[in-house]
Design an enzyme around this catalytic site. Structure first.
Site, PDB file in Angstrom:
ATOM      1  N   CYS A  99       2.410  -6.698  -0.281  1.00  0.00           N
ATOM      2  CA  CYS A  99       1.182  -7.487  -0.093  1.00  0.00           C
ATOM      3  C   CYS A  99       0.952  -8.566  -1.141  1.00  0.00           C
ATOM      4  O   CYS A  99       0.102  -9.413  -0.954  1.00  0.00           O
ATOM      5  CB  CYS A  99      -0.024  -6.557  -0.032  1.00  0.00           C
ATOM      6  SG  CYS A  99      -0.237  -5.772   1.577  1.00  0.00           S
ATOM      7  N   GLU A 149      -0.178  -1.651  -2.437  1.00  0.00           N
ATOM      8  CA  GLU A 149      -0.148  -1.885  -0.998  1.00  0.00           C
ATOM      9  C   GLU A 149      -1.461  -1.403  -0.409  1.00  0.00           C
ATOM     10  O   GLU A 149      -2.119  -0.513  -0.976  1.00  0.00           O
ATOM     11  CB  GLU A 149       1.019  -1.155  -0.329  1.00  0.00           C
ATOM     12  CG  GLU A 149       2.383  -1.786  -0.555  1.00  0.00           C
ATOM     13  CD  GLU A 149       2.519  -3.180   0.032  1.00  0.00           C
ATOM     14  OE1 GLU A 149       1.569  -3.651   0.685  1.00  0.00           O
ATOM     15  OE2 GLU A 149       3.570  -3.803  -0.178  1.00  0.00           O
TER      16      GLU A 149
END
Length: 266
Positions: free
Chosen positions: A2, A116
């Site tokens: 991410c 994440e």
């Protein structure tokens, strides 16, 4: 991946981990503060190997700083970097933005771990609540993420001898997440194991198949993941508390009401 990670290792520890001579540590590394919420465009620490100008057949390993978000040498401006924070292992050897760097400008990006976000079943206004997780080596060691770096010429600076005439940037290589981590997110950074540091960093090696063989997803059990506060979701927040596990009751500290101020009666 991410696009967030934590980096708080003492440069002295990194010098030992990656076998770097003390004289090959850039001053900017010492000046870089601990960052528990590294985000794209931030300055980060990188391990690189460069050819010796006087003896091109020799290489020098250095600890330096680069900006996260790769800007290819042919880019017209630096804005492209914010879109190139990750490079997929499956296409890195062919993509124009990464092909040249993959051949000769590979690096290692040391980290404590990365974040994440998992879309939970809980919903707010019809949208899933995303729970952040921190993923790190189970043994507490350095997470050596495989990366690429580029050097972009800033033509606004006339003198090429000045440091500001050159912008150093990087990207993180990613692959399909292993089963134990895939439940959180389908991608994860590729890691470089210690016995492969030399081969990965070597700028004299450029065979794409041999290079790709050096990179493997983390072995099962190599990494651990645990839920952390949603405070990490804002780049405005920083500090070691961001990597603390959620308390046993599972209640996020930012969701707890403020404690009432104690009043002393005289």
């Amino acid at each position: 991946m991410c696009g967030r990670y934590a980096s708080s290792r003492d440069p002295a520890d990194l010098v030992v981990e990656f076998e770097i001579e003390a004289g090959n540590v850039k001053e900017s590394v010492q000046e870089l503060p601990d960052n528990y919420n590294v985000a794209p465009t931030d300055e980060v620490i990188a391990v690189v190997e460069r050819k010796n100008r006087d003896q091109p057949e020799e290489v020098v390993r250095k600890l330096t700083t680069v900006k996260w978000g790769l800007v290819p040498s042919w880019a017209k401006d630096v804005s492209i970097g914010s879109r190139l924070i990750n490079a997929r292992m499956e296409t890195v050897a062919e993509k124009p933005a990464f092909k040249k760097a993959f051949a000769v400008r590979r690096c290692i990006l040391p980290a404590d771990g990365y974040y994440e976000w998992y879309a939970s079943e809980q919903k707010v206004n019809g949208k899933p609540v995303k729970q952040p997780y921190f993923i790190r080596p189970a043994d507490g060691g350095v997470l050596a993420m495989a990366g690429l770096y580029e050097i972009w010429r800033n033509k606004a600076v006339a003198d090429p001898e000045l440091d500001e005439a050159w912008l150093w940037t990087c990207t993180v290589l990613t692959t399909t997440a292993t089963d134990d981590l895939g439940r959180i997110h389908d991608r994860m950074p590729l890691l470089v194991e210690p016995e492969r540091y030399n081969a990965w960093l070597d700028p004299l090696s450029s065979d794409p198949d041999e290079l790709l063989d050096l990179l493997v997803p983390a072995a099962p059990g190599r990494l651990e993941a645990y839920a952390v506060s949603k405070a990490v979701s804002s780049v405005k927040n920083n500090g070691p508390h961001l990597v603390d596990p959620l308390p046993p009751d599972g209640v996020d500290p930012i969701d707890k009401p403020d404690e009432p101020e104690e009043i002393t009666l005289f």
